[in-house]
Design a protein around this motif. Structure first.
Motif, mmCIF file in Angstrom:
data_model
loop_
_atom_site.group_PDB
_atom_site.id
_atom_site.type_symbol
_atom_site.label_atom_id
_atom_site.label_comp_id
_atom_site.label_asym_id
_atom_site.label_seq_id
_atom_site.Cartn_x
_atom_site.Cartn_y
_atom_site.Cartn_z
ATOM 1 N N VAL A 126 14.541 -6.132 -11.379
ATOM 2 C CA VAL A 126 14.169 -7.552 -11.291
ATOM 3 C C VAL A 126 15.439 -8.375 -11.097
ATOM 4 O O VAL A 126 16.375 -8.270 -11.887
ATOM 5 N N LYS A 127 15.481 -9.151 -10.026
ATOM 6 C CA LYS A 127 16.679 -9.952 -9.725
ATOM 7 C C LYS A 127 16.247 -11.375 -9.439
ATOM 8 O O LYS A 127 15.168 -11.604 -8.891
ATOM 9 N N THR A 128 17.070 -12.359 -9.757
ATOM 10 C CA THR A 128 16.819 -13.726 -9.289
ATOM 11 C C THR A 128 17.888 -14.055 -8.264
ATOM 12 O O THR A 128 19.072 -13.894 -8.518
ATOM 13 N N LEU A 129 17.440 -14.466 -7.092
ATOM 14 C CA LEU A 129 18.353 -14.726 -5.976
ATOM 15 C C LEU A 129 18.317 -16.210 -5.617
ATOM 16 O O LEU A 129 17.239 -16.756 -5.419
ATOM 17 N N PRO A 130 19.454 -16.880 -5.526
ATOM 18 C CA PRO A 130 19.449 -18.281 -5.102
ATOM 19 C C PRO A 130 19.313 -18.393 -3.583
ATOM 20 O O PRO A 130 19.885 -17.597 -2.835
ATOM 21 N N TYR A 131 18.506 -19.344 -3.136
ATOM 22 C CA TYR A 131 18.352 -19.612 -1.702
ATOM 23 C C TYR A 131 18.659 -21.081 -1.455
ATOM 24 O O TYR A 131 18.294 -21.925 -2.271
ATOM 25 N N THR A 132 19.290 -21.405 -0.351
ATOM 26 C CA THR A 132 19.490 -22.807 0.017
ATOM 27 C C THR A 132 18.521 -23.120 1.144
ATOM 28 O O THR A 132 18.615 -22.540 2.223
ATOM 29 N N VAL A 133 17.561 -23.983 0.870
ATOM 30 C CA VAL A 133 16.544 -24.324 1.869
ATOM 31 C C VAL A 133 16.405 -25.839 1.924
ATOM 32 O O VAL A 133 16.783 -26.535 0.989
ATOM 33 N N THR A 134 15.878 -26.345 3.023
ATOM 34 C CA THR A 134 15.665 -27.787 3.138
ATOM 35 C C THR A 134 14.262 -28.115 2.644
ATOM 36 O O THR A 134 13.285 -27.588 3.161
ATOM 37 N N LEU A 135 14.188 -28.944 1.643
ATOM 38 C CA LEU A 135 12.895 -29.329 1.092
ATOM 39 C C LEU A 135 12.698 -30.828 1.261
ATOM 40 O O LEU A 135 13.648 -31.570 1.461
ATOM 41 N N SER A 136 11.451 -31.226 1.192
ATOM 42 C CA SER A 136 11.093 -32.631 1.399
ATOM 43 C C SER A 136 10.539 -33.160 0.079
ATOM 44 O O SER A 136 9.563 -32.634 -0.434
ATOM 45 N N TYR A 137 11.214 -34.172 -0.467
ATOM 46 C CA TYR A 137 10.776 -34.747 -1.734
ATOM 47 C C TYR A 137 10.349 -36.200 -1.540
ATOM 48 O O TYR A 137 10.913 -36.896 -0.700
ATOM 49 N N PRO A 138 9.420 -36.666 -2.362
ATOM 50 C CA PRO A 138 9.097 -38.099 -2.310
ATOM 51 C C PRO A 138 10.153 -38.890 -3.081
ATOM 52 O O PRO A 138 10.796 -38.355 -3.975
ATOM 53 N N ASP A 139 10.294 -40.145 -2.722
ATOM 54 C CA ASP A 139 11.207 -41.027 -3.437
ATOM 55 C C ASP A 139 10.372 -41.779 -4.475
ATOM 56 O O ASP A 139 9.557 -42.638 -4.140
ATOM 57 N N LYS A 140 10.564 -41.424 -5.740
ATOM 58 C CA LYS A 140 9.737 -41.994 -6.818
ATOM 59 C C LYS A 140 9.887 -43.512 -6.906
ATOM 60 O O LYS A 140 8.960 -44.212 -7.275
#
Ligand SMILES: *[C@@H]1O[C@H](CO)[C@@H](O)[C@H](O)[C@H]1NC(C)=O
Ligand SMILES: *[C@@H]1O[C@H](CO)[C@@H](O)[C@H](O)[C@H]1NC(C)=O
Ligand SMILES: *[C@@H]1O[C@H](CO)[C@@H](O)[C@H](O)[C@H]1NC(C)=O
Length: 224
Positions: free
Chosen positions: A110-124
């Protein structure tokens, strides 16, 4: 003519930092399959028929015996209890939690791997809303900025305002066409039975049945 405006250009597209994905070493799965479903030698069969041949039924019964609806319910409740949008600290905590559980259950690799991805967030602080105007520009509908709290656990500061990820704001104008759920069969039905030409129209669909992103994708296909 109707006019739908998505006002308050509230989108912030962030190149999110680390998103953590829990990966289970493929070796474990392959080891499991080959261990229980026969030797990993070339039998001359295609891989799929090799894997579906009858195996030791006691193994199947043992696996099925381990599956407990109450545990599934508890695990599901635990995992979905708080918001955990991708790329947030809450998502990282959840990934760690799942990794720890798997390790405790004896899974190797079991491994946890970091990924850099572009995500879209709302501006609260500056959330989007949808405004529907009639032909004279008068507002006939404005979408709500927050979803109604129906259950106590939804009253959580990490719940984000409703938004459509990766969609820029805009002000399209055109006749409205109601396309039911926006499924392939809905478009086919309209084309066949209503001989509609979707060019220059705005399609409005109800939520549900299929993934909302596919509604947009199918809509684009039928506009072209
Ligand atoms: C949400 O929680 C706050 C306190 O944390 C409370 O004042 C408010 O009434 C709650 N809202 C709903 C709809 O339950
Ligand atoms: C057109 O309507 C008829 C009658 O409701 C239906 O049987 C037919 O399947 C529809 N066409 C499409 C492509 O759905
Ligand atoms: C649909 O309408 C557009 C413009 O209104 C036209 O250019 C196009 O040829 C039409 N398509 C069909 C299949 O009739």
């Amino acid at each position: 003519m109707n006019n739908i405006g998505v006002s308050n250009m509230g989108f912030s597209r962030k190149a999110a930092g680390a998103m953590v994905i829990v990966a289970l070493g493929a070796g474990v799965v392959i080891g499991f399959l080959s261990g229980y479903y026969g030797p990993a030698v070339n039998t001359g069969l295609t891989p799929s028929s090799h894997l579906i041949q009858d195996a030791d039924m006691s193994v199947r019964d043992k696996l099925l015996g381990e599956i407990n609806a109450e545990h599934i319910r508890e695990n599901h409740r635990e995992i979905t209890r708080t918001p955990h949008m991708g790329g947030t600290e809450a998502a990282r905590r959840l990934a760690r939690n799942i990794a720890r559980r798997w390790q405790e259950q004896g899974l190797a690799g079991v491994k946890t791997l970091p990924y850099t991805v572009t995500l879209s967030y709302p501006d609260k602080d500056n959330p989007n809303r949808i405004v529907l105007r009639d032909g004279s520009g008068d507002v006939v509908h404005t979408s709500q900025l927050a979803e109604k709290i129906l259950r106590p656990e939804q009253n959580h500061s990490d719940v984000v305002p409703p938004y459509n990820a990766f969609s820029p704001s805009g002000t399209p104008k055109g006749p409205l066409v109601y396309v039911n759920y926006g499924r392939r069969e809905d478009f086919l039905w309209l084309k066949d039975n209503k001989t509609l030409n979707f060019t220059g129209t705005i399609c409005i669909a109800r939520y549900g049945k299929i993934f909302r992103g596919d509604k947009v994708s199918l809509d684009i296909q039928h506009h072209n």
